[in-house]
Design an enzyme around this catalytic site. Structure first.
Site, PDB file in Angstrom:
ATOM      1  N   LYS A   1       1.526  -2.565  -6.784  1.00 44.67           N
ATOM      2  CA  LYS A   1       2.328  -3.910  -7.088  1.00 44.67           C
ATOM      3  C   LYS A   1       2.904  -4.032  -8.794  1.00 44.67           C
ATOM      4  O   LYS A   1       2.121  -2.942  -9.484  1.00 44.67           O
ATOM      5  CB  LYS A   1       0.731  -4.583  -6.578  1.00 44.67           C
TER       6      LYS A   1
ATOM      7  N   TYR B   1       4.492 -11.154   4.069  1.00 50.11           N
ATOM      8  CA  TYR B   1       3.216 -11.782   3.636  1.00 50.11           C
ATOM      9  C   TYR B   1       3.256 -13.274   4.645  1.00 50.11           C
ATOM     10  O   TYR B   1       3.078 -14.422   4.184  1.00 50.11           O
ATOM     11  CB  TYR B   1       3.028 -12.318   2.244  1.00 50.11           C
TER      12      TYR B   1
ATOM     13  N   ASN C   1      -3.914  -7.645  -7.834  1.00 51.53           N
ATOM     14  CA  ASN C   1      -5.420  -6.435  -6.997  1.00 51.53           C
ATOM     15  C   ASN C   1      -4.620  -5.337  -6.412  1.00 51.53           C
ATOM     16  O   ASN C   1      -4.941  -4.092  -5.922  1.00 51.53           O
ATOM     17  CB  ASN C   1      -5.432  -7.479  -5.888  1.00 51.53           C
TER      18      ASN C   1
ATOM     19  N   HIS D   1      -1.315  -2.661  -1.950  1.00 56.12           N
ATOM     20  CA  HIS D   1      -1.236  -3.722  -1.287  1.00 56.12           C
ATOM     21  C   HIS D   1      -1.636  -2.563   0.040  1.00 56.12           C
ATOM     22  O   HIS D   1      -1.316  -1.262  -0.059  1.00 56.12           O
ATOM     23  CB  HIS D   1       0.728  -4.394  -0.433  1.00 56.12           C
TER      24      HIS D   1
ATOM     25  N   GLU E   1       5.324  -1.742   8.760  1.00 55.53           N
ATOM     26  CA  GLU E   1       5.391  -2.428   8.078  1.00 55.53           C
ATOM     27  C   GLU E   1       5.926  -0.824   7.157  1.00 55.53           C
ATOM     28  O   GLU E   1       7.266  -0.916   6.061  1.00 55.53           O
ATOM     29  CB  GLU E   1       4.210  -1.947   6.733  1.00 55.53           C
TER      30      GLU E   1
HETATM   31  N1  UDP Z   1      -3.868 -13.440  -1.814  1.00 57.87           N
HETATM   32  C1  UDP Z   1      -4.280 -14.223  -3.507  1.00 57.87           C
HETATM   33  N2  UDP Z   1      -5.301 -15.005  -3.696  1.00 57.87           N
HETATM   34  C2  UDP Z   1      -5.942 -14.775  -1.971  1.00 57.87           C
HETATM   35  C3  UDP Z   1      -5.513 -13.977  -1.281  1.00 57.87           C
HETATM   36  C4  UDP Z   1      -4.356 -13.159  -1.432  1.00 57.87           C
HETATM   37  O1  UDP Z   1      -3.287 -14.615  -4.181  1.00 57.87           O
HETATM   38  O2  UDP Z   1      -6.374 -15.615  -2.074  1.00 57.87           O
HETATM   39  C5  UDP Z   1      -2.864 -12.136  -2.579  1.00 57.87           C
HETATM   40  C6  UDP Z   1      -3.519 -10.906  -3.141  1.00 57.87           C
HETATM   41  O3  UDP Z   1      -2.158 -10.382  -2.990  1.00 57.87           O
HETATM   42  C7  UDP Z   1      -3.107  -9.834  -1.764  1.00 57.87           C
HETATM   43  C8  UDP Z   1      -2.299 -10.370  -0.949  1.00 57.87           C
HETATM   44  O4  UDP Z   1      -2.039 -12.048  -0.929  1.00 57.87           O
HETATM   45  O5  UDP Z   1      -3.455  -8.881  -1.812  1.00 57.87           O
HETATM   46  C9  UDP Z   1      -2.276 -10.328   0.878  1.00 57.87           C
HETATM   47  O6  UDP Z   1      -3.710 -11.334   1.069  1.00 57.87           O
HETATM   48  P1  UDP Z   1      -4.608 -10.455   2.060  1.00 57.87           P
HETATM   49  O7  UDP Z   1      -5.216 -11.498   2.072  1.00 57.87           O
HETATM   50  O8  UDP Z   1      -3.295  -9.984   3.509  1.00 57.87           O
HETATM   51  O9  UDP Z   1      -5.155  -9.533   1.571  1.00 57.87           O
HETATM   52  P2  UDP Z   1      -5.271  -7.793   1.357  1.00 57.87           P
HETATM   53  O10 UDP Z   1      -4.617  -7.230   3.070  1.00 57.87           O
HETATM   54  O11 UDP Z   1      -3.934  -7.492   0.711  1.00 57.87           O
HETATM   55  O12 UDP Z   1      -6.073  -7.317   0.819  1.00 57.87           O
HETATM   56 MG    MG Z   2      -3.633  -8.141   4.157  1.00 56.72          MG
END
Ligand code: UDP
Ligand code: MG
Length: 162
Positions: A17, A57, A120, A123, A134
């Protein structure tokens, strides 16, 4: 997408990211995957736009943080990668750690390298089915390479590769 190197191997998809690019952590993240024994079958830098992020997303479009997530993911170019290995999807997800870096276990990429729930680090595809979708979303067929790394015979036992 081309077939994987061995029938028993999976491919998974990751994005380094913008915060990872900004913070100079690209090498450290890639190093972890290579040390683990995953091999790189696709890698490129690209600028994400709103169209591809709304697809990627789609499950989050209605969430209040979505506009911030869009801005965050478009802040700089990203590096997208395809990684190959046995059970690669599950292995990479467990190396990635919980979504919020502050809650992610030490030893995971997010647990060791970040402090944010949004910024974080990476991805990573969450299922084999989504990994295929993807990889096809972010890579063209000819950008994925299939090859037999010499290290595989030292990385796996004979019954783990075919
Ligand atoms: N995200 C965020 N706030 C939240 C949850 C998710 O900003 O409360 C962002 C974060 O960057 C995350 C991405 O949205 O990696 C995708 O969310 P997902 O629930 O798919 O989490 P991941 O699979 O990345 O752990
Ligand atoms: Mg995810």
């Amino acid at each position: 997408m081309k077939s994987t190197i061995f029938q028993s191997m999976e491919q998974t998809f990751i994005i380094l990211k913008p915060s990872t690019i900004q913070r100079g952590l690209v090498g450290q993240v890639i190093d972890r995957f290579q040390k683990k024994g995953l091999i790189i079958t696709g890698i490129k830098m690209m600028q994400l736009d709103e169209k591809i992020l709304r697809e990627h997303y789609a499950h989050l479009i209605e969430r209040p943080f979505f506009p911030d997530l869009l801005r965050s993911m478009m802040a700089t170019p990203v590096i997208v990668m395809c990684l190959c290995g046995k059970d690669a999807v599950e292995v990479v997800r467990s190396m990635t750690g919980a979504t919020n870096c502050r809650k992610a276990a030490p030893g995971t990429i997010r647990g060791d390298l970040g402090m944010s729930g949004q910024e974080n680090i990476i991805h990573a595809s969450d299922s084999v089915e989504n990994a295929v979708i993807e990889i096809n979303r972010f890579f063209r067929h000819e950008e994925i390479f299939t090859y037999r790394p010499l290290t595989f015979t030292a990385t796996y036992s004979p019954d783990e590769i075919d």
